[in-house]
Design an enzyme around this catalytic site. Structure first.
Site, short mmCIF file in Angstrom:
data_model
loop_
_atom_site.label_atom_id
_atom_site.label_comp_id
_atom_site.label_asym_id
_atom_site.label_seq_id
_atom_site.Cartn_x
_atom_site.Cartn_y
_atom_site.Cartn_z
N LYS A 173 3.63 48.63 111.76
CA LYS A 173 4.67 47.90 111.02
C LYS A 173 5.02 48.62 109.72
O LYS A 173 4.14 49.02 108.96
CB LYS A 173 4.22 46.46 110.74
N HIS A 197 -0.43 42.09 110.86
CA HIS A 197 0.40 42.75 111.87
C HIS A 197 -0.24 44.07 112.30
O HIS A 197 -1.15 44.57 111.63
CB HIS A 197 1.82 43.02 111.35
N1 NDP Z 1 12.64 38.56 114.03
C1 NDP Z 1 11.62 38.72 114.89
O1 NDP Z 1 11.23 37.79 115.63
C2 NDP Z 1 10.92 40.04 114.96
C3 NDP Z 1 11.35 41.07 114.20
N2 NDP Z 1 10.79 42.31 114.35
C4 NDP Z 1 11.39 43.35 113.54
O2 NDP Z 1 12.16 44.18 114.42
C5 NDP Z 1 12.17 45.50 113.91
C6 NDP Z 1 11.74 46.47 115.00
O3 NDP Z 1 10.38 46.25 115.30
P1 NDP Z 1 9.64 47.15 116.40
O4 NDP Z 1 10.34 47.05 117.70
O5 NDP Z 1 8.21 46.81 116.31
O6 NDP Z 1 9.85 48.60 115.77
P2 NDP Z 1 9.87 50.04 116.47
O7 NDP Z 1 9.68 51.03 115.38
O8 NDP Z 1 8.96 50.04 117.65
O9 NDP Z 1 11.33 50.16 117.05
C7 NDP Z 1 12.44 50.46 116.23
C8 NDP Z 1 13.61 50.73 117.13
O10 NDP Z 1 14.76 51.05 116.35
C9 NDP Z 1 15.41 52.15 116.95
N3 NDP Z 1 16.18 52.90 115.95
C10 NDP Z 1 15.71 53.69 114.98
N4 NDP Z 1 16.73 54.19 114.25
C11 NDP Z 1 17.86 53.70 114.80
C12 NDP Z 1 19.25 53.85 114.49
N5 NDP Z 1 19.65 54.60 113.45
N6 NDP Z 1 20.15 53.20 115.27
C13 NDP Z 1 19.74 52.42 116.30
N7 NDP Z 1 18.45 52.24 116.63
C14 NDP Z 1 17.52 52.88 115.87
C15 NDP Z 1 14.29 52.96 117.55
O11 NDP Z 1 14.79 53.78 118.55
P3 NDP Z 1 14.10 55.18 118.91
O12 NDP Z 1 12.73 54.84 119.40
O13 NDP Z 1 14.99 55.71 119.94
O14 NDP Z 1 14.08 55.95 117.66
C16 NDP Z 1 13.38 51.88 118.09
O15 NDP Z 1 13.80 51.48 119.37
C17 NDP Z 1 11.28 45.49 112.67
O16 NDP Z 1 12.10 45.32 111.53
C18 NDP Z 1 10.40 44.26 112.86
O17 NDP Z 1 9.92 43.71 111.67
C19 NDP Z 1 9.81 42.57 115.24
C20 NDP Z 1 9.32 41.57 116.02
C21 NDP Z 1 9.80 40.20 115.91
O1 LIG Z 2 7.08 43.91 112.98
C1 LIG Z 2 6.63 42.95 113.66
O2 LIG Z 2 5.83 43.11 114.59
C2 LIG Z 2 7.10 41.62 113.34
N1 LIG Z 2 8.00 41.48 112.40
C3 LIG Z 2 8.60 40.28 111.98
C4 LIG Z 2 8.35 40.03 110.51
O3 LIG Z 2 8.40 40.99 109.71
O4 LIG Z 2 8.15 38.88 110.12
C5 LIG Z 2 8.28 39.11 112.87
C6 LIG Z 2 6.95 39.14 113.54
O5 LIG Z 2 5.98 38.65 112.66
C7 LIG Z 2 6.58 40.47 114.12
#
Ligand code: NDP
Ligand SMILES: O=C(O)C1=N[C@H](C(=O)O)C[C@H](O)C1
Length: 256
Positions: A147, A143
């Site tokens: 991450k 990743h």
């Molecule tokens: N299931 C799936 O298919 C996937 C899962 N993921 C997961 O999604 C999650 C986010 O990934 P990613 O977008 O890369 O991470 P980022 O760090 O880019 O984004 C995290 C987000 O959470 C927000 N945030 C932080 N604290 C709070 C809070 N207390 N309340 C509400 N919102 C909050 C942030 O807002 P701000 O910027 O305003 O602080 C930001 O928008 C991870 O756990 C990742 O593993 C990711 C991709 C695919």
């Molecule tokens: O953080 C990511 O980017 C992703 N998180 C998810 C995970 O922890 O499996 C899904 C995807 O692989 C991308």
């Protein structure tokens, strides 16, 4: 992911983006979510305020946000697509409890390709359970550098599928020093963090004399957003319960 959800959601037929929620601590709060996502003004500010009504909430955030998110969704009766990874066991339990009140789709990966590879992994693990040479399973994931959790939620989900089929009871996270010959009773996890990799998983089944590798890789992050939209649409009219992407994609009837 927030940016891609806003950008793709705004462009998609059948989706109205009605809110973009964060903690309220981001200095960009109050600015238009579409502008922040690079698609121009959509009339929806980034905000900590919850809307009165929605068809579904999609969460890709951080575990620190999970407890409040669950409480809001339950109190408001909002269906939830939950994609955040790296939860504590207590948070996993809280989501299961919440699903007695609201319908929730929860999946470590919303990607179609990953979920289909999970099926293939189940088939391979079941077939190799009693293989005469033994079959060692190692899970490699790559990743992006940003991450925060490791191994990925998806790697752990692959491991759970394998251990349920084959019975391994130990997790080995990397190796160094002189750990000795590999025990059969473990699953190895290896997490690589480089650049902007949007997510790649390889499940290695190592026999004596031959190897099988199941590899699935995203080429960008849109597959996760599109899967989340599919899940949100699927939730419409569903009873309270805990569902996953295998349910959404109709993969549960394809058995190992
Ligand atoms: N299931 C799936 O298919 C996937 C899962 N993921 C997961 O999604 C999650 C986010 O990934 P990613 O977008 O890369 O991470 P980022 O760090 O880019 O984004 C995290 C987000 O959470 C927000 N945030 C932080 N604290 C709070 C809070 N207390 N309340 C509400 N919102 C909050 C942030 O807002 P701000 O910027 O305003 O602080 C930001 O928008 C991870 O756990 C990742 O593993 C990711 C991709 C695919
Ligand atoms: O953080 C990511 O980017 C992703 N998180 C998810 C995970 O922890 O499996 C899904 C995807 O692989 C991308």
């Amino acid at each position: 992911m927030g940016h891609r959800l806003i950008a793709l959601g705004t462009a998609a037929d059948g989706i109205d983006v009605v809110a973009a929620i964060d903690s309220g601590k981001n200095p960009k709060c109050g600015q238009d979510a579409g502008t922040l996502a690079g698609v121009g003004d959509i009339g929806v500010p980034l905000s900590a305020e919850w809307p009165e009504a929605v068809d579904a909430v999609i969460d890709f955030s951080v575990p620190e946000a999970t407890d409040a998110l669950i409480a809001e969704c339950v109190a408001r009766g909002f269906p939830l697509v939950f994609a955040t990874t790296g939860l504590s066991p207590q948070q996993e339990a809280a989501i299961a409890e919440a699903s007695q009140t609201i319908p929730i789709v929860k999946a470590a990966s919303m990607s179609t390709a990953v979920n289909l590879t999970m099926k293939l992994t189940e088939i391979a693990a079941t077939a190799l359970k009693d293989h005469p040479t033994g079959a060692d399973v190692e899970i490699l994931e790559r990743h992006h550098r940003f991450k925060e959790d490791s191994p990925s939620g998806t790697a752990l989900a692959f491991g759970k599928i394998v251990s349920q089929a084959m019975g391994q009871s130990n997790e080995q996270h990397g190796r160094s020093g002189r750990p000795g010959a590999r025990p059969h009773d473990e699953i190895g996890y290896h997490a690589i963090r480089t650049g902007d990799n949007p997510g790649e998983h390889t499940i290695v089944f190592g026999l004596l004399g031959e190897t099988i590798e199941l590899r699935v890789a995203a080429t960008n992050r849109d597959c996760y957003a599109q899967g989340a939209f599919q899940a949100a649409a699927w939730l419409k009219g569903k009873a309270a319960g805990l569902y996953n992407m295998q349910d959404v994609l109709g993969l549960n009837s394809i058995g190992a």
